[in-house]
Design a protein around this motif. Structure first.
Motif, mmCIF file in Angstrom:
data_model
loop_
_atom_site.group_PDB
_atom_site.id
_atom_site.type_symbol
_atom_site.label_atom_id
_atom_site.label_comp_id
_atom_site.label_asym_id
_atom_site.label_seq_id
_atom_site.Cartn_x
_atom_site.Cartn_y
_atom_site.Cartn_z
ATOM 1 N N ILE A 1 -33.263 91.911 -26.432
ATOM 2 C CA ILE A 1 -31.821 91.810 -26.237
ATOM 3 C C ILE A 1 -31.160 93.170 -26.082
ATOM 4 O O ILE A 1 -30.029 93.276 -25.613
ATOM 5 C CB ILE A 1 -31.153 91.050 -27.392
ATOM 6 N N THR A 2 -31.854 94.245 -26.453
ATOM 7 C CA THR A 2 -31.303 95.595 -26.352
ATOM 8 C C THR A 2 -31.711 96.297 -25.061
ATOM 9 O O THR A 2 -31.235 97.396 -24.787
ATOM 10 C CB THR A 2 -31.766 96.461 -27.540
ATOM 11 N N GLN A 27 -38.831 86.321 -30.471
ATOM 12 C CA GLN A 27 -37.703 85.616 -31.093
ATOM 13 C C GLN A 27 -36.454 86.385 -30.691
ATOM 14 O O GLN A 27 -36.197 87.479 -31.195
ATOM 15 C CB GLN A 27 -37.874 85.564 -32.609
ATOM 16 N N GLU A 28 -35.675 85.818 -29.763
ATOM 17 C CA GLU A 28 -34.598 86.548 -29.109
ATOM 18 C C GLU A 28 -33.393 85.644 -28.869
ATOM 19 O O GLU A 28 -33.519 84.420 -28.869
ATOM 20 C CB GLU A 28 -35.085 87.111 -27.762
ATOM 21 N N PHE A 29 -32.225 86.277 -28.637
ATOM 22 C CA PHE A 29 -31.063 85.508 -28.199
ATOM 23 C C PHE A 29 -31.457 84.701 -26.957
ATOM 24 O O PHE A 29 -32.249 85.160 -26.125
ATOM 25 C CB PHE A 29 -29.907 86.430 -27.807
ATOM 26 N N ASP A 63 -29.308 80.300 -20.658
ATOM 27 C CA ASP A 63 -29.871 79.935 -19.360
ATOM 28 C C ASP A 63 -29.507 80.954 -18.286
ATOM 29 O O ASP A 63 -30.161 81.021 -17.239
ATOM 30 C CB ASP A 63 -29.372 78.552 -18.932
ATOM 31 N N LYS A 64 -28.459 81.749 -18.526
ATOM 32 C CA LYS A 64 -28.051 82.799 -17.601
ATOM 33 C C LYS A 64 -28.249 84.160 -18.273
ATOM 34 O O LYS A 64 -28.399 84.241 -19.479
ATOM 35 C CB LYS A 64 -26.588 82.626 -17.194
ATOM 36 N N TYR A 65 -28.245 85.213 -17.464
ATOM 37 C CA TYR A 65 -28.316 86.572 -18.012
ATOM 38 C C TYR A 65 -26.893 87.005 -18.351
ATOM 39 O O TYR A 65 -26.059 87.169 -17.469
ATOM 40 C CB TYR A 65 -28.929 87.536 -16.996
ATOM 41 N N ILE A 66 -26.591 87.155 -19.632
ATOM 42 C CA ILE A 66 -25.231 87.409 -20.091
ATOM 43 C C ILE A 66 -25.181 88.676 -20.930
ATOM 44 O O ILE A 66 -26.010 88.875 -21.828
ATOM 45 C CB ILE A 66 -24.713 86.222 -20.933
ATOM 46 N N ALA A 67 -24.208 89.539 -20.650
ATOM 47 C CA ALA A 67 -23.974 90.725 -21.471
ATOM 48 C C ALA A 67 -23.075 90.356 -22.639
ATOM 49 O O ALA A 67 -22.146 89.555 -22.503
ATOM 50 C CB ALA A 67 -23.318 91.817 -20.634
ATOM 51 N N LYS A 99 -28.415 88.441 -23.429
ATOM 52 C CA LYS A 99 -29.209 87.253 -23.723
ATOM 53 C C LYS A 99 -29.528 86.532 -22.425
ATOM 54 O O LYS A 99 -28.739 86.539 -21.471
ATOM 55 C CB LYS A 99 -28.497 86.329 -24.705
ATOM 56 N N THR A 100 -30.705 85.936 -22.410
ATOM 57 C CA THR A 100 -31.171 85.167 -21.262
ATOM 58 C C THR A 100 -32.323 84.310 -21.745
ATOM 59 O O THR A 100 -32.570 84.214 -22.942
ATOM 60 C CB THR A 100 -31.607 86.098 -20.107
#
Length: 212
Positions: A126-127, A151-153, A156-160, A172-173
């Motif tokens: 996520i970073t 284990q990550e945010f 369904d889309k790539y979001i800042a 997150k994506t």
């Protein structure tokens, strides 16, 4: 990472991140119970609980090593950490002198091909800026002999995401799907982790290298 990103994580942003996150397994367990209603130990037990305890495991983005200490609590013996922030690695060595931890960054892992049986991230991808995520995932797959776990945010889309704590951007994506689309891996297991008190969702996944 770009030099600007590295400077953020090795500077004040990184220090603030380290100081506000769990330092002990007990603090991590309490946080996960608040977030998901299940402990981190239970999550690891569900996804890799039947793995041999002597496999070689590397965490990329290990910070102070609390995830590694959680795995050690489950009996895993050969644990290693890597983080871009030297202060976090110093703290990791203080908390667990018997768990080797080194300074390094995800897009250029300082390890040979297939050095570890399992490589995982927990709140690390996520970073990573979107233009570098494929390079980081490729390095993780390159250095893994068999398994990749995350284990990550999740989205369904790539979001800042703007951080409430600092000026660092997070993203997150569907990181699992991105691995599957761009790397030679297959899905073993995946689950969505819904937060108890918010609409946030994380994803935990286990992948296996093809032909491994």
């Amino acid at each position: 990472m770009t030099e600007k990103d590295i400077q953020k994580w090795t500077g004040e942003v990184g220090l603030q991140y380290t100081e506000r996150n769990p330092q002990t397994v007990e603090e991590l367990e309490e946080l996960r119970e608040e977030q998901y209603g299940i402990s981190q130990t239970e999550l690891y037990e569900e996804i890799i609980g039947d793995f041999e305890r002597d496999i070689q495991i590397l965490e990329v983005g290990s910070n102070v090593g609390v995830q590694l200490r959680c795995l050690r609590k489950l009996g895993f013996e050969n644990l290693y950490g890597l983080d871009v922030q030297s202060f976090a690695i110093k703290k990791s060595r203080e908390h667990a002198p018997t768990i080797p931890a080194v300074v390094g960054e995800g897009s250029h892992l300082p390890f040979a091909d297939e050095s570890f049986d399992l490589i995982f991230t927990n709140g690390c991808l996520i970073t990573i800026p979107p233009n570098l995520i494929d390079a980081v995932q490729a390095e993780i797959v390159r250095c893994s002999k068999k398994y990749v776990m995350g284990q990550e945010f999740h989205s369904d889309k790539y979001i800042a995401i703007d951080s409430e704590h600092d000026d660092q951007l997070y993203w997150k994506t569907n990181f699992c799907e991105r691995y599957l689309d761009n790397q030679d891996v297959e899905l073993v297991e995946s689950s969505l982790l819904s937060y108890v008190n918010t609409s946030n969702v994380d994803q935990m996944f286990l992948l296996k290298k093809l032909d491994s």
